[in-house]
Design a protein around this motif. Structure first.
Motif, mmCIF file in Angstrom:
data_model
loop_
_atom_site.group_PDB
_atom_site.id
_atom_site.type_symbol
_atom_site.label_atom_id
_atom_site.label_comp_id
_atom_site.label_asym_id
_atom_site.label_seq_id
_atom_site.Cartn_x
_atom_site.Cartn_y
_atom_site.Cartn_z
ATOM 1 N N TYR A 97 22.058 -40.676 -21.518
ATOM 2 C CA TYR A 97 19.818 -39.585 -21.141
ATOM 3 C C TYR A 97 19.612 -41.260 -21.041
ATOM 4 O O TYR A 97 19.342 -42.368 -21.333
ATOM 5 N N ILE A 98 18.690 -41.457 -19.945
ATOM 6 C CA ILE A 98 17.723 -42.668 -19.764
ATOM 7 C C ILE A 98 16.449 -42.151 -20.899
ATOM 8 O O ILE A 98 15.954 -41.324 -19.193
ATOM 9 N N ALA A 99 16.207 -42.130 -20.897
ATOM 10 C CA ALA A 99 14.639 -42.117 -21.404
ATOM 11 C C ALA A 99 13.857 -43.126 -20.331
ATOM 12 O O ALA A 99 13.433 -44.081 -20.363
ATOM 13 N N CYS A 100 12.642 -41.759 -19.910
ATOM 14 C CA CYS A 100 11.142 -42.832 -19.057
ATOM 15 C C CYS A 100 9.879 -42.231 -20.179
ATOM 16 O O CYS A 100 9.809 -43.580 -19.489
ATOM 17 N N SER A 101 10.062 -41.687 -20.932
ATOM 18 C CA SER A 101 9.042 -42.098 -21.799
ATOM 19 C C SER A 101 9.175 -40.719 -23.175
ATOM 20 O O SER A 101 9.983 -40.491 -23.104
ATOM 21 N N PHE A 102 8.774 -41.391 -23.936
ATOM 22 C CA PHE A 102 8.906 -41.247 -25.526
ATOM 23 C C PHE A 102 8.507 -39.381 -26.130
ATOM 24 O O PHE A 102 9.184 -38.709 -26.617
ATOM 25 N N THR A 103 7.228 -38.903 -24.700
ATOM 26 C CA THR A 103 7.098 -38.006 -24.889
ATOM 27 C C THR A 103 7.999 -36.823 -23.886
ATOM 28 O O THR A 103 8.172 -35.291 -24.981
ATOM 29 N N VAL A 104 9.032 -36.765 -23.264
ATOM 30 C CA VAL A 104 9.892 -35.783 -22.940
ATOM 31 C C VAL A 104 10.321 -35.832 -23.989
ATOM 32 O O VAL A 104 11.946 -36.375 -24.731
ATOM 33 N N LYS A 105 10.826 -34.235 -24.185
ATOM 34 C CA LYS A 105 11.549 -33.579 -24.672
ATOM 35 C C LYS A 105 13.223 -32.506 -24.093
ATOM 36 O O LYS A 105 13.862 -32.909 -24.783
ATOM 37 N N SER A 106 13.057 -32.093 -23.175
ATOM 38 C CA SER A 106 14.028 -31.637 -22.150
ATOM 39 C C SER A 106 13.901 -32.277 -20.499
ATOM 40 O O SER A 106 12.567 -32.568 -20.533
ATOM 41 N N GLU A 107 14.761 -32.008 -20.240
ATOM 42 C CA GLU A 107 15.256 -32.415 -18.564
ATOM 43 C C GLU A 107 15.569 -31.121 -17.673
ATOM 44 O O GLU A 107 17.108 -30.703 -18.408
ATOM 45 N N ILE A 108 15.421 -30.899 -16.663
ATOM 46 C CA ILE A 108 16.251 -29.947 -15.602
ATOM 47 C C ILE A 108 16.934 -30.847 -14.429
ATOM 48 O O ILE A 108 15.906 -31.462 -13.692
ATOM 49 N N VAL A 109 17.504 -31.187 -13.688
ATOM 50 C CA VAL A 109 18.289 -31.483 -12.711
ATOM 51 C C VAL A 109 19.544 -30.022 -12.261
ATOM 52 O O VAL A 109 19.905 -30.285 -12.466
ATOM 53 N N VAL A 110 18.243 -30.168 -11.109
ATOM 54 C CA VAL A 110 19.221 -29.540 -9.975
ATOM 55 C C VAL A 110 19.383 -30.315 -8.684
ATOM 56 O O VAL A 110 18.921 -31.069 -8.161
ATOM 57 N N PRO A 111 20.780 -30.151 -8.306
ATOM 58 C CA PRO A 111 20.878 -31.135 -7.057
ATOM 59 C C PRO A 111 20.920 -30.040 -5.346
ATOM 60 O O PRO A 111 20.669 -28.926 -5.368
ATOM 61 N N LEU A 112 21.047 -31.377 -4.916
ATOM 62 C CA LEU A 112 20.117 -30.853 -3.523
ATOM 63 C C LEU A 112 21.082 -30.994 -2.096
ATOM 64 O O LEU A 112 21.373 -32.224 -2.042
ATOM 65 N N PHE A 113 21.597 -29.654 -1.499
ATOM 66 C CA PHE A 113 22.346 -29.376 -0.797
ATOM 67 C C PHE A 113 22.215 -29.803 0.916
ATOM 68 O O PHE A 113 21.346 -28.679 0.844
ATOM 69 N N VAL A 114 22.590 -30.312 1.352
ATOM 70 C CA VAL A 114 22.815 -30.201 3.262
ATOM 71 C C VAL A 114 23.212 -30.246 3.426
ATOM 72 O O VAL A 114 24.359 -31.021 3.716
ATOM 73 N N ASP A 115 23.938 -29.294 4.792
ATOM 74 C CA ASP A 115 24.933 -28.397 4.953
ATOM 75 C C ASP A 115 26.362 -29.040 4.570
ATOM 76 O O ASP A 115 27.049 -30.065 4.626
ATOM 77 N N GLY A 116 26.133 -28.538 3.018
ATOM 78 C CA GLY A 116 27.281 -28.340 1.909
ATOM 79 C C GLY A 116 27.240 -29.885 1.807
ATOM 80 O O GLY A 116 28.386 -30.302 0.910
ATOM 81 N N LYS A 117 26.466 -31.004 1.977
ATOM 82 C CA LYS A 117 26.378 -32.514 1.649
ATOM 83 C C LYS A 117 25.440 -32.233 0.403
ATOM 84 O O LYS A 117 24.417 -32.447 0.782
ATOM 85 N N ASN A 118 25.698 -32.891 -0.794
ATOM 86 C CA ASN A 118 24.983 -33.164 -1.794
ATOM 87 C C ASN A 118 23.899 -34.950 -1.485
ATOM 88 O O ASN A 118 24.586 -35.909 -1.810
ATOM 89 N N ILE A 119 22.929 -34.393 -0.887
ATOM 90 C CA ILE A 119 21.917 -35.730 -0.857
ATOM 91 C C ILE A 119 21.094 -35.742 -1.730
ATOM 92 O O ILE A 119 19.910 -36.630 -1.440
ATOM 93 N N GLY A 120 20.867 -35.443 -2.828
ATOM 94 C CA GLY A 120 19.843 -35.651 -4.008
ATOM 95 C C GLY A 120 19.733 -34.752 -4.800
ATOM 96 O O GLY A 120 20.504 -33.419 -4.823
ATOM 97 N N GLN A 121 18.673 -35.246 -5.216
ATOM 98 C CA GLN A 121 17.974 -33.540 -6.068
ATOM 99 C C GLN A 121 16.782 -33.252 -6.590
ATOM 100 O O GLN A 121 15.971 -34.820 -6.435
#
Length: 155
Positions: A97-121
């Motif tokens: 985990y890369i800490a962004c802030s000491f206040t952050v307790k949890s995270e969710i990341v969902v990939p973004l697919f365009v035409d079948g390719k992961n272009i981000g999230q």
């Protein structure tokens, strides 16, 4: 506001022809952060597959130093490699985990697919332990399907 009530609002933003793509992304971030109590940081990262890095796009929340993330590093970097959703109920229990802030307790990341390719999230931090459910995942997959239309080359 419920996820179902937010869906038409997401569509309304993404089809607004008077906004640029980045303005639409920012407005979606604002909508989610404002209407889902435990979403405290909402943003997009976009992949550069040549350099194998993620680059911060529009976001809402505290400023972050993590504007470029190598593939494989942190939760976002792992999603860039795995192409799968990643829910972290407790960031303190995550080795990579890369800490962004000491206040952050949890995270969710969902990939973004365009035409079948992961272009981000879409990346969401919460100052609450373990708030994310399967309903969050499904909703964020919907959000990304709508966002993908802004990038698709297929008509």
């Amino acid at each position: 506001m419920t996820f179902e009530a937010l869906k038409p609002k997401v569509i309304e933003i993404t089809i607004n022809t008077s906004l640029s793509r980045d303005e639409k992304l920012l407005k979606v971030c604002e909508l989610l952060e404002k209407n889902i109590a435990y979403y405290t940081w909402v943003g997009f990262y976009f992949a550069n597959h040549e350099t194998k890095t993620l680059h911060l796009g529009p976001y809402v929340g505290a400023a972050t130093d993590h504007t470029v993330i190598p593939f494989g590093k942190g939760i976002c970097g792992q999603v860039a490699v795995s192409n799968e959703n990643f829910v972290v109920p407790d960031v303190a229990a995550q080795d990579n985990y890369i800490a962004c802030s000491f206040t952050v307790k949890s995270e969710i990341v969902v990939p973004l697919f365009v035409d079948g390719k992961n272009i981000g999230q879409i990346d969401i931090d919460s100052n609450v332990l373990d708030p994310f459910t399967e309903a969050d995942e499904k909703f964020l997959e919907f959000v990304n399907q709508e966002i993908a239309k802004l990038f698709s080359t297929k008509k």
